[in-house]
Write a protein that holds these residues in place. Structure first.
Motif, PDB file in Angstrom:
ATOM      1  N   GLU A 165       0.813  -1.216   0.000  1.00 48.22           N
ATOM      2  CA  GLU A 165       0.000   0.000   0.000  1.00 48.22           C
ATOM      3  C   GLU A 165       0.847   1.266   0.000  1.00 48.22           C
ATOM      4  N   VAL A 166       1.987   1.233   0.669  1.00 49.47           N
ATOM      5  CA  VAL A 166       2.814   2.441   0.772  1.00 49.47           C
ATOM      6  C   VAL A 166       3.336   2.886  -0.588  1.00 49.47           C
ATOM      7  N   LEU A 167       3.347   1.995  -1.568  1.00 53.42           N
ATOM      8  CA  LEU A 167       3.847   2.330  -2.902  1.00 53.42           C
ATOM      9  C   LEU A 167       2.741   2.787  -3.857  1.00 53.42           C
ATOM     10  N   ALA A 168       1.485   2.728  -3.404  1.00 54.52           N
ATOM     11  CA  ALA A 168       0.361   3.097  -4.259  1.00 54.52           C
ATOM     12  C   ALA A 168       0.219   4.612  -4.361  1.00 54.52           C
ATOM     13  N   ASP A 169      -0.336   5.065  -5.478  1.00 55.94           N
ATOM     14  CA  ASP A 169      -0.508   6.508  -5.697  1.00 55.94           C
ATOM     15  C   ASP A 169      -1.450   7.130  -4.673  1.00 55.94           C
ATOM     16  N   ASP A 170      -2.436   6.364  -4.201  1.00 57.35           N
ATOM     17  CA  ASP A 170      -3.424   6.914  -3.267  1.00 57.35           C
ATOM     18  C   ASP A 170      -3.092   6.600  -1.806  1.00 57.35           C
ATOM     19  N   PHE A 171      -1.835   6.261  -1.529  1.00 54.81           N
ATOM     20  CA  PHE A 171      -1.434   5.904  -0.164  1.00 54.81           C
ATOM     21  C   PHE A 171      -1.581   7.096   0.779  1.00 54.81           C
ATOM     22  N   LYS A 172      -2.120   6.837   1.964  1.00 53.17           N
ATOM     23  CA  LYS A 172      -2.255   7.861   2.992  1.00 53.17           C
ATOM     24  C   LYS A 172      -1.197   7.611   4.069  1.00 53.17           C
ATOM     25  N   ALA A 173      -0.258   8.535   4.178  1.00 51.30           N
ATOM     26  CA  ALA A 173       0.881   8.357   5.087  1.00 51.30           C
ATOM     27  C   ALA A 173       0.453   8.215   6.539  1.00 51.30           C
ATOM     28  N   THR A 174      -0.699   8.776   6.900  1.00 51.46           N
ATOM     29  CA  THR A 174      -1.143   8.727   8.293  1.00 51.46           C
ATOM     30  C   THR A 174      -1.457   7.318   8.767  1.00 51.46           C
ATOM     31  N   THR A 175      -1.541   6.362   7.841  1.00 53.14           N
ATOM     32  CA  THR A 175      -1.801   4.971   8.245  1.00 53.14           C
ATOM     33  C   THR A 175      -0.546   4.304   8.800  1.00 53.14           C
ATOM     34  N   VAL A 176       0.601   4.966   8.667  1.00 54.07           N
ATOM     35  CA  VAL A 176       1.863   4.414   9.170  1.00 54.07           C
ATOM     36  C   VAL A 176       2.293   5.190  10.405  1.00 54.07           C
ATOM     37  N   GLU A 177       2.693   4.481  11.424  1.00 54.63           N
ATOM     38  CA  GLU A 177       3.116   5.096  12.675  1.00 54.63           C
ATOM     39  C   GLU A 177       4.341   5.972  12.461  1.00 54.63           C
ATOM     40  N   ARG A 178       4.354   7.124  13.104  1.00 52.56           N
ATOM     41  CA  ARG A 178       5.508   8.021  13.016  1.00 52.56           C
ATOM     42  C   ARG A 178       6.760   7.307  13.531  1.00 52.56           C
ATOM     43  N   GLY A 179       7.865   7.558  12.847  1.00 57.58           N
ATOM     44  CA  GLY A 179       9.127   6.989  13.302  1.00 57.58           C
ATOM     45  C   GLY A 179       9.325   5.524  12.965  1.00 57.58           C
ATOM     46  N   THR A 180       8.448   4.942  12.124  1.00 58.59           N
ATOM     47  CA  THR A 180       8.624   3.544  11.728  1.00 58.59           C
ATOM     48  C   THR A 180       9.922   3.399  10.929  1.00 58.59           C
ATOM     49  N   ARG A 181      10.599   2.315  11.144  1.00 58.30           N
ATOM     50  CA  ARG A 181      11.881   2.095  10.470  1.00 58.30           C
ATOM     51  C   ARG A 181      11.669   1.692   9.010  1.00 58.30           C
ATOM     52  N   LEU A 182      12.389   2.346   8.102  1.00 58.97           N
ATOM     53  CA  LEU A 182      12.403   2.009   6.682  1.00 58.97           C
ATOM     54  C   LEU A 182      13.812   1.552   6.342  1.00 58.97           C
ATOM     55  N   THR A 183      13.934   0.312   5.901  1.00 64.90           N
ATOM     56  CA  THR A 183      15.251  -0.293   5.696  1.00 64.90           C
ATOM     57  C   THR A 183      15.450  -0.712   4.250  1.00 64.90           C
ATOM     58  N   LEU A 184      16.574  -0.317   3.694  1.00 61.18           N
ATOM     59  CA  LEU A 184      17.038  -0.835   2.405  1.00 61.18           C
ATOM     60  C   LEU A 184      18.206  -1.764   2.694  1.00 61.18           C
ATOM     61  N   TRP A 185      18.087  -3.022   2.249  1.00 64.68           N
ATOM     62  CA  TRP A 185      19.142  -4.016   2.512  1.00 64.68           C
ATOM     63  C   TRP A 185      19.648  -4.538   1.174  1.00 64.68           C
ATOM     64  N   MET A 186      20.928  -4.276   0.905  1.00 61.44           N
ATOM     65  CA  MET A 186      21.564  -4.724  -0.329  1.00 61.44           C
ATOM     66  C   MET A 186      22.602  -5.793  -0.020  1.00 61.44           C
TER      67      MET A 186
END
Length: 577
Positions: free
Chosen positions: A79-100
């Motif tokens: 859902e976070v990648l969708a055009d109509d995603f609402k950021a308020t559905t995600v808790e503030r300060g949630t960790r976003l990780t890129l792992w290569m």
């Protein structure tokens, strides 16, 4: 003893190759193995691991890419990648990780490898560089995978996510014997990652033979210890009051991450900053709040056995079947507070935990349903407890195949990966071959079952169990073929073509388009499946149709594979409309 580690790793890889219907090229097999051992977030299935392995030319010296929001892997239909995603559905300060991950079969670690990754990451993580420009330098798989991170980062800007960039450099060498120049480059790369955004954290690790064997030789523990303050016992089960400090230690592994394998995945995922979780958080951090366990329903654990010594229960085959929201909120809240404080009064508060002892899978499923009726859990979240799902699992077992109603359950038992099938993958196979909708299988890998009407079309008591097993085997045949040297399909192409090729295979065997899984009953009874020769002919037809479509529209293969109009024209070209 490094040579012993190498011998054991080679033996393990050899066994895995033998378990595959079509062995991978040795370097590809090592890449999958390296990513499997390197990426410790999310307890990924082997299917998820393999989907993140890139390969092919122009990969920027990056062999695997995985993106996580919290500890949940981001799929392309998240859902976070969708055009109509609402950021308020995600808790503030949630960790976003890129792992290569970079995986090399070489016996050492080199500066050059780190330099190449540094150069690629500098461009790929520069949001001012468009994805169109990146495609001039890197292959589609790299741009799409890293693109998930770039998109999520933009989408979550107002929620101030905690950014983490991780890189695992994996070889067959000795990580304890690297030269000083390599270590300098490691620190430089970590510094580079930490500058992607203000407050970002960069982590680089070197994994050699010893580290690989240690990780490969360990398995998630389902036997855990739970200290308690008070306990009421009835028969073999217990109701206990547990300090939040001790419960967090029970939930977390050595790295401080949640032990996701102890949460039965059929219960809905963490819902983020919804009202109930805000209330849990408030009652936890408010010093004037009443006792925490007065305000919270607590947690329900199902296990097969409890042994007690003093004020400590040892639980076997642990599954937390209710209390996922509470557990995640405790973990996240205290994790954030620990940034500035090593101790917090909330750690001394008490949580109520029910410990129910049963080895009966049916009883466990009834407990899951009953305890999750107390809150508004969508019906779709409880599908893994459905009778049809249990019947499929039982039938697969009778035929030496393994249906993962509980994610990674059979993989953790050491069952052959080539015969382990997840609920999402079986659903994709049914959609592609049984309903001739491979575009939905391709474009909706994680959301296919969210719609209850769609679910009932895919999983129905009217569909013979023999058909489900035939579909699983046929999809496995197709995937093995696409991974073979004969097919010569790079990772991105395998992802885009696998379900369309499966549809063509089923249609050819039927002699017409398949509109219902029930039509496959006789094929399944006869055990008829496509040969590699026929799959190769169908692959050539499929590639030709993709190329014709691309030349006419200018679209990428990834974009062509997702709408229904391509499927209709493909079936027409193959003569199966």
């Amino acid at each position: 003893m490094a040579s012993n580690d190498l011998v054991l790793i080679d033996q393990l890889l050899k066994q895995r190759q033998q378990d595959r219907a079509t062995p991978l090229a040795d370097d590809k097999a090592f890449e999958v193995f390296a990513c499997e051992q390197a990426v410790t977030l999310g307890e990924l299935s082997l299917e998820e691991i393999e989907a993140g392995v890139l390969g092919g030319g122009d990969d920027g010296a990056i062999d695997g890419v995985y993106v996580f929001l919290g500890e949940r892997l981001l799929m392309e239909d998240s859902e976070v990648l969708a055009d109509d995603f609402k950021a308020t559905t995600v808790e503030r300060g949630t960790r976003l990780t890129l792992w290569m991950v970079q995986a090399k079969t070489t016996p050492s670690f080199t500066e050059t490898a780190l330099d190449l990754v540094s150069s690629s990451a500098r461009r790929l993580l520069d949001l001012s560089v468009s994805e169109e420009d990146l495609r001039q330098l890197y292959n589609e798989a790299v741009v799409e995978r890293v693109g998930r991170f770039r998109t999520a980062l933009r989408a979550l800007a107002t929620r101030h996510p905690r950014i983490e960039i991780r890189f695992s450099y994996v070889t067959r060498g000795d990580a304890e014997a690297v030269n000083a120049k390599v270590l300098v480059k490691v620190r430089d790369l970590e510094s580079q990652f930490s500058k992607v955004t203000a407050g970002a954290v960069g982590k680089v690790e070197l994994l050699g033979a010893a580290e690989l064997w240690t990780r490969a030789n360990s398995a998630p523990s389902y036997t855990l210890t739970l200290p308690f303050q008070e306990s009421i016992t009835h028969g073999t089960s217990h109701i206990v009051l547990v300090k939040i400090r001790d419960y967090l230690a029970f939930l977390r592994d050595e790295d401080g991450s949640l032990r996701r394998h102890i949460f039965d995945w059929n219960v809905r995922d963490y819902q983020g900053e919804v009202e109930v979780n805000r209330e849990i958080r408030a009652s936890l951090v408010d010093a004037n709040s009443p006792q925490f366990w007065w305000l919270n329903n607590g947690v329900t654990i199902v296990c097969s056995r409890v042994s007690t010594v003093g004020k400590e229960h040892s639980l076997d085959d642990v599954q937390i079947v209710n209390g996922l929201q509470t557990s995640h909120t405790l973990h996240r809240t205290l994790e954030e507070l620990a940034v500035s404080e090593t101790e917090h009064p909330a750690l001394e508060r008490l949580l109520q935990v029910r410990v129910l002892v049963t080895e009966d899978a049916g009883v466990r499923d009834r407990v899951i349903r009953a305890t999750n009726r107390q809150t508004s859990v969508p019906v779709a979240s409880l599908h893994a407890t459905d009778e049809i799902q249990r019947q499929i699992e039982k039938y697969f077992l009778e035929n030496d195949w393994f249906y993962d109603r509980r994610k990674n359950y059979y993989r953790n038992q050491g069952r052959p990966a080539s015969r382990v099938v997840s609920i999402p993958l079986l659903a994709q196979a049914v959609m592609a071959m049984g309903l001739s909708q491979p575009h939905n299988s391709r474009s909706r890998p994680s959301s296919l079952l969210k719609d209850n009407t769609e679910y009932k079309r895919i999983f129905s008591a009217d569909i013979p169990l023999t058909v489900y097993l035939w579909l699983a085997r046929t999809q496995s045949d197709v995937d093995s073929f696409l991974a073979s040297e004969v097919a010569g399909a790079p990772a991105a192409e395998r992802t885009n073509l696998r379900f369309h090729l499966a549809m063509l295979a089923a249609a050819e065997l039927m002699g017409r388009r398949v509109r219902s899984p029930k039509q496959l009953k006789q094929l399944a009874a006869d055990g008829r499946r496509s040969t590699s020769e026929r799959l190769l002919e169908q692959l050539q037809l499929l590639r030709g149709h993709f190329e014709e479509h691309a030349s006419r529209t200018g679209d990428t293969q990834d974009k062509i594979a997702k709408p229904s109009d391509f499927v209709e024209s493909l079936l027409g070209a193959a003569g199966y409309l």
